[in-house]
Design an enzyme around this catalytic site. Structure first.
Site, mmCIF file in Angstrom:
data_model
loop_
_atom_site.group_PDB
_atom_site.id
_atom_site.type_symbol
_atom_site.label_atom_id
_atom_site.label_comp_id
_atom_site.label_asym_id
_atom_site.label_seq_id
_atom_site.Cartn_x
_atom_site.Cartn_y
_atom_site.Cartn_z
ATOM 1 N N TYR A 173 -33.856 -10.693 31.579
ATOM 2 C CA TYR A 173 -34.277 -10.246 30.244
ATOM 3 C C TYR A 173 -35.036 -11.363 29.532
ATOM 4 O O TYR A 173 -34.752 -12.550 29.751
ATOM 5 C CB TYR A 173 -33.071 -9.916 29.368
ATOM 6 C CG TYR A 173 -32.361 -8.619 29.684
ATOM 7 C CD1 TYR A 173 -32.838 -7.412 29.184
ATOM 8 C CD2 TYR A 173 -31.212 -8.597 30.458
ATOM 9 C CE1 TYR A 173 -32.182 -6.218 29.439
ATOM 10 C CE2 TYR A 173 -30.549 -7.406 30.725
ATOM 11 C CZ TYR A 173 -31.042 -6.218 30.215
ATOM 12 O OH TYR A 173 -30.395 -5.052 30.482
ATOM 13 N N TYR A 180 -28.887 -7.518 38.091
ATOM 14 C CA TYR A 180 -28.663 -8.901 37.653
ATOM 15 C C TYR A 180 -27.160 -9.227 37.668
ATOM 16 O O TYR A 180 -26.319 -8.351 37.527
ATOM 17 C CB TYR A 180 -29.269 -9.161 36.271
ATOM 18 C CG TYR A 180 -28.781 -8.311 35.135
ATOM 19 C CD1 TYR A 180 -27.590 -8.579 34.485
ATOM 20 C CD2 TYR A 180 -29.554 -7.244 34.681
ATOM 21 C CE1 TYR A 180 -27.162 -7.812 33.426
ATOM 22 C CE2 TYR A 180 -29.126 -6.461 33.619
ATOM 23 C CZ TYR A 180 -27.930 -6.745 32.991
ATOM 24 O OH TYR A 180 -27.508 -5.968 31.944
ATOM 25 N N ARG A 202 -24.784 -6.073 37.914
ATOM 26 C CA ARG A 202 -25.035 -4.772 37.272
ATOM 27 C C ARG A 202 -26.037 -3.976 38.105
ATOM 28 O O ARG A 202 -27.053 -4.507 38.550
ATOM 29 C CB ARG A 202 -25.670 -4.944 35.869
ATOM 30 C CG ARG A 202 -24.871 -5.580 34.789
ATOM 31 C CD ARG A 202 -23.711 -4.777 34.199
ATOM 32 N NE ARG A 202 -23.662 -3.350 34.375
ATOM 33 C CZ ARG A 202 -24.224 -2.425 33.596
ATOM 34 N NH1 ARG A 202 -24.897 -2.784 32.536
ATOM 35 N NH2 ARG A 202 -24.084 -1.142 33.843
ATOM 36 N N HIS A 213 -30.645 -0.697 35.618
ATOM 37 C CA HIS A 213 -30.429 0.256 34.518
ATOM 38 C C HIS A 213 -31.435 0.014 33.402
ATOM 39 O O HIS A 213 -31.999 -1.081 33.274
ATOM 40 C CB HIS A 213 -29.006 0.134 33.971
ATOM 41 C CG HIS A 213 -28.711 -1.228 33.414
ATOM 42 N ND1 HIS A 213 -28.308 -2.284 34.202
ATOM 43 C CD2 HIS A 213 -28.783 -1.721 32.148
ATOM 44 C CE1 HIS A 213 -28.142 -3.361 33.451
ATOM 45 N NE2 HIS A 213 -28.436 -3.045 32.202
ATOM 46 N N HIS A 251 -31.586 0.572 29.182
ATOM 47 C CA HIS A 251 -30.839 0.902 27.960
ATOM 48 C C HIS A 251 -31.698 1.808 27.083
ATOM 49 O O HIS A 251 -32.905 1.559 26.909
ATOM 50 C CB HIS A 251 -30.523 -0.370 27.167
ATOM 51 C CG HIS A 251 -29.666 -1.349 27.903
ATOM 52 N ND1 HIS A 251 -28.296 -1.380 27.801
ATOM 53 C CD2 HIS A 251 -29.986 -2.344 28.775
ATOM 54 C CE1 HIS A 251 -27.810 -2.348 28.557
ATOM 55 N NE2 HIS A 251 -28.816 -2.956 29.159
#
Ligand SMILES: [Fe+2]
Length: 237
Positions: free
Chosen positions: A106, A145, A155, A158, A160
């Site tokens: 991110y 990640y 994770r 995905h 959000h």
């Protein structure tokens, strides 16, 4: 004349995750330990802001043209509708999206994952739903990640999503996953949703009709706000 008020469609038990799910370790700290206190909403919290079709530029839903060049990774189209339990569209609502880049990183100072940032990918966008409740994003498939929930925890890929709703006090948040991801079976956030059918509603569907030849893969993801087919949400009260 007696008005008939139709009750809301209730969703079955097991659709929404519990506040405290021990395998998702941070819920143990943040789950409320006392009964909630009711705080009345002010008019401004429940009536706005509202968004017209011109509020957002089309470029806001294209995450592949945020830099000087194109981001690295697998280009994807994510298309769907925001609807209520009866299939009625939620028009003109602000839908926000944020995600990691193709390497699973991110753009955020707290993300210290040892993976490269992409100067051409910011990982955030938004759209206003159309008259049919529809939305469409062009983005990059996010990478998995690591996170420190437990040793060697990763994770699943995905995206959000936030649905703004009719006002500040009605914002809802969820995550969209990808079909066939082997990390789903191991992920405590995904598995905190008790009902198997509800979990599967968080997995987007690959749609060859939506894919664009020689350009991008297409995934469909509908967000259903209420009723037996409702989408699990992270912050429902
Ligand atoms: Fe995430």
């Amino acid at each position: 004349m007696i008005a008939t008020v139709r009750p809301f469609d209730l969703e079955p038990d097991g659709v929404q995750p519990p506040y405290d799910f021990p395998a998702y370790t941070s819920t143990q700290k943040r789950a409320p330990k006392r009964a909630p206190i009711h705080v009345a909403h002010s008019l401004s919290e429940i009536t706005g802001p509202s968004f017209g079709a011109n509020w957002s530029e089309p470029i806001a839903s294209d995450l592949t043209h945020q830099g000087k060049g194109e981001p690295l990774g697998e280009r994807i189209i994510v298309e769907g509708r925001v609807i209520d339990g009866d299939g009625r569209p939620l028009r003109g609502t602000l839908l926000e999206l944020w995600q990691a880049n193709a390497a699973g990183r991110y753009v955020h100072k707290r993300d210290q994952h040892d993976a490269p940032l992409d100067p051409n990918f910011l990982g955030a966008g938004h759209a206003i739903t159309d008259d049919d409740g529809g939305f469409r994003f062009l983005t990059i498939k996010p990478g998995a990640y690591p996170w420190r929930n437990s040793h060697n925890a990763w994770r699943p890929a995905h995206i959000h999503f936030s649905v703004f709703g009719a006002g500040f006090a009605s914002r809802l948040i969820t995550q969209m996953y990808f079909p066939g991801d082997p990390l789903l079976a191991l992920d405590p956030i995904y598995n905190s949703i008790p009902d198997a059918g509800a979990r599967e509603r968080l997995i987007s569907r690959y749609d060859p009709e939506l894919s664009q030849a020689e350009y991008a893969l297409g995934y469909r993801f509908d967000i259903v706000l209420r009723g037996p087919r409702s989408t699990p949400l992270e912050n429902r009260t």
